[in-house]
Design an enzyme around this catalytic site. Structure first.
Site, PDB file in Angstrom:
ATOM      1  N   TYR A 196       0.598  -1.363  -0.068  1.00 13.68           N
ATOM      2  CA  TYR A 196      -0.016   0.028   0.062  1.00 13.68           C
ATOM      3  C   TYR A 196       0.714   1.214  -0.013  1.00 13.68           C
ATOM      4  O   TYR A 196       0.380   2.191  -0.583  1.00 13.68           O
ATOM      5  CB  TYR A 196      -0.871  -0.024   1.106  1.00 13.68           C
TER       6      TYR A 196
ATOM      7  N   LYS B 213       3.558 -15.184   1.724  1.00 14.96           N
ATOM      8  CA  LYS B 213       3.842 -15.870   0.512  1.00 14.96           C
ATOM      9  C   LYS B 213       5.196 -16.280   0.382  1.00 14.96           C
ATOM     10  O   LYS B 213       5.880 -15.600  -0.673  1.00 14.96           O
ATOM     11  CB  LYS B 213       3.213 -15.017  -0.801  1.00 14.96           C
TER      12      LYS B 213
ATOM     13  N   ASP C 116      -2.357 -18.112  -0.382  1.00 11.36           N
ATOM     14  CA  ASP C 116      -3.562 -18.942  -1.006  1.00 11.36           C
ATOM     15  C   ASP C 116      -4.057 -20.061  -0.071  1.00 11.36           C
ATOM     16  O   ASP C 116      -5.442 -20.259  -0.056  1.00 11.36           O
ATOM     17  CB  ASP C 116      -2.890 -19.290  -2.371  1.00 11.36           C
TER      18      ASP C 116
ATOM     19  N   ASP D  30      -6.229  -7.305   4.257  1.00  8.03           N
ATOM     20  CA  ASP D  30      -7.128  -6.502   3.541  1.00  8.03           C
ATOM     21  C   ASP D  30      -8.222  -7.765   2.941  1.00  8.03           C
ATOM     22  O   ASP D  30      -9.430  -7.801   3.261  1.00  8.03           O
ATOM     23  CB  ASP D  30      -6.865  -5.543   2.555  1.00  8.03           C
TER      24      ASP D  30
ATOM     25  N   ASP E  34     -11.682  -9.492   4.765  1.00  8.53           N
ATOM     26  CA  ASP E  34     -13.180  -9.487   4.006  1.00  8.53           C
ATOM     27  C   ASP E  34     -13.908 -10.900   3.777  1.00  8.53           C
ATOM     28  O   ASP E  34     -14.951 -10.887   4.208  1.00  8.53           O
ATOM     29  CB  ASP E  34     -13.228  -8.840   2.636  1.00  8.53           C
TER      30      ASP E  34
HETATM   31  C1  IPM Z   1     -10.536  -1.525   4.413  1.00  8.14           C
HETATM   32  C2  IPM Z   1     -10.687  -0.673   2.875  1.00  8.14           C
HETATM   33  C3  IPM Z   1      -9.515  -0.053   2.787  1.00  8.14           C
HETATM   34  C4  IPM Z   1      -8.252  -0.526   2.523  1.00  8.14           C
HETATM   35  C5  IPM Z   1      -9.595   1.010   1.499  1.00  8.14           C
HETATM   36  C6  IPM Z   1     -10.971   1.705   1.730  1.00  8.14           C
HETATM   37  C7  IPM Z   1      -8.653   2.065   1.116  1.00  8.14           C
HETATM   38  O1  IPM Z   1     -10.832  -1.582   1.948  1.00  8.14           O
HETATM   39  O2  IPM Z   1     -10.312  -0.781   5.338  1.00  8.14           O
HETATM   40  O3  IPM Z   1     -10.133  -2.585   4.530  1.00  8.14           O
HETATM   41  O4  IPM Z   1      -7.859  -1.239   1.578  1.00  8.14           O
HETATM   42  O5  IPM Z   1      -7.539  -0.762   3.408  1.00  8.14           O
HETATM   43 MN    MN Z   2     -10.906  -3.685   2.715  1.00 12.52          MN
END
Ligand code: IPM
Ligand code: MN
Length: 357
Positions: A143, A189, A221, A245, A249
């Site tokens: 990032y 990885k 993975d 990240d 999710d």
């Molecule tokens: C998160 C979001 C952020 C990230 C974005 C909005 C920049 O997806 O907080 O997980 O990728 O960190």
């Molecule tokens: Mn995110």
């Protein structure tokens, strides 16, 4: 004299304002029967900040956050701002805030509420009892790595970690594991990337200081696969920025709704507490967003930033109680709903339970 905590409130875009209002309702309710007082200052950030000031993260917001004891954050972004140059986009405001304040440790706990096991897309027996923590490194990795560029016939980013960066997030993960089931799974990885081998070697070194914690390593993975195959095998998942990240999710879906999960970003001058979901512009202003993730984030704020364990416990218990009693916002209304309620009703019910506790 009673304790006073100053909270910088960033409502943001989309459903941000609605869900933050409910979280404030609940923390106000918990403050009534406590020995602390809360004060709020609101700051702009994200798309709305860009519209008003031309900058998704105005200087005043950074200053306000620096002067606060904690930051309570809603959500930012939306299609309206998608075509802006990268540094004007709402997301870049958030990244800059994390980096400026040094918020390198991102706690993303995933806990499945018993009442909602059916809401998960995974089988009940797979998700029932899941209680894991994704510890995501938040201010380094690909990032933020330099060099980075988008040129005419090529583009690149750099996944870069320094030893100090890996060490401090590893310590955070091991410390968190000491208060949990004492297991850390470090995800990388290392079979392909130098930076991951470096990450792994560094984590192994740090682990020597925590002999009571069992350390395991997994490739990203495989981890993505194991997370849906058998999520109960995990306690603390320690990983870098982009892997965290993605995994967080994925992990959020285990719980049935992304509208339930909180997060804390700490390690710097002042911690930031936010739901892990986004600004959901498609449902903004309709009063149907689930405020529980934000209310739960406010509970993390009370616990982490202020050390107000009892108040945080009250909120956590109230959330469990409303779910047990069958109150559901629309996102989870298909699972055990006795009463479908709006964003505002959900906030009020939780606030009421909290004020009676
Ligand atoms: C998160 C979001 C952020 C990230 C974005 C909005 C920049 O997806 O907080 O997980 O990728 O960190
Ligand atoms: Mn995110």
């Amino acid at each position: 004299m009673s304790k006073r905590y100053k909270i910088a409130v960033i409502k943001g875009d989309g459903i941000g304002p609605e869900i933050i209002d409910e979280a404030l309702k609940v923390v106000d309710a918990v403050a009534v029967n406590s020995d602390f007082e809360l004060s709020y200052e609101e700051y702009l950030m994200g798309g709305n900040a860009y519209d008003i000031t031309g900058d998704p993260l105005p200087e005043e917001t950074i200053e306000g956050c620096r002067n606060a004891d904690a930051i309570l954050f809603g959500a930012i972004g939306g299609p309206k701002w998608d075509d802006l140059p990268r540094d004007k986009r709402p997301e870049s405001g958030l990244l800059r805030l994390r980096s400026t304040l040094g918020l390198y440790a991102n706690y993303r706990p995933v806990k499945v509420y018993n009442e909602l096991v059916e809401a998960s897309t995974l089988k009940s027996e797979v998700v029932k009892g899941v209680d894991l923590l994704v510890m995501r490194e938040l201010t380094g990795g690909i990032y933020f790595g330099e060099p980075r560029a988008n040129e005419e016939d090529r583009a690149y980013n750099t996944m870069l970690y320094t030893k100090a960066e890996v060490e401090r997030i590893a310590h955070e993960a091991f410390k968190a594991a000491m208060k949990r089931k004492r297991r850390v799974c470090s995800v990388d990885k290392a079979n392909v990337l130098e930076v991951s081998q470096f990450w792994r070697d560094t984590v192994i070194e740090v682990a020597k200081e925590y002999p009571d914690v069992v350390l395991e390593h997994m490739y990203i993975d495989n981890a993505a696969m194991q997370l849906v195959r058998d999520p109960k095998q995990f306690d603390v998942i320690l990983t870098g920025n982009i892997f965290g990240d993605i995994l967080s999710d994925e992990a959020s879906m285990i719980s049935g709704s992304i509208g339930l999960l909180p997060s804390a970003s700490i390690g710097g001058e002042v911690g930031l507490y936010e739901p892990i979901h986004g600004s959901a512009p498609d449902i903004a202003g309709q009063g149907i967003a689930n405020p529980i993730a934000t209310i739960s984030s406010a509970s993390m704020m009370l616990r982490f930033a202020f050390g107000e364990e009892e108040a945080a416990d009250k909120i956590d218990r109230a959330i469990e109680m409303v779910l047990r009693d069958g109150y559901r916002t629309k996102d989870i209304s298909a699972y055990g709903a006795k009463e479908v309620c709006s964003t505002q009703e959900m906030g009020s019910i939780i606030a009421e339970i909290v004020s009676r506790a």
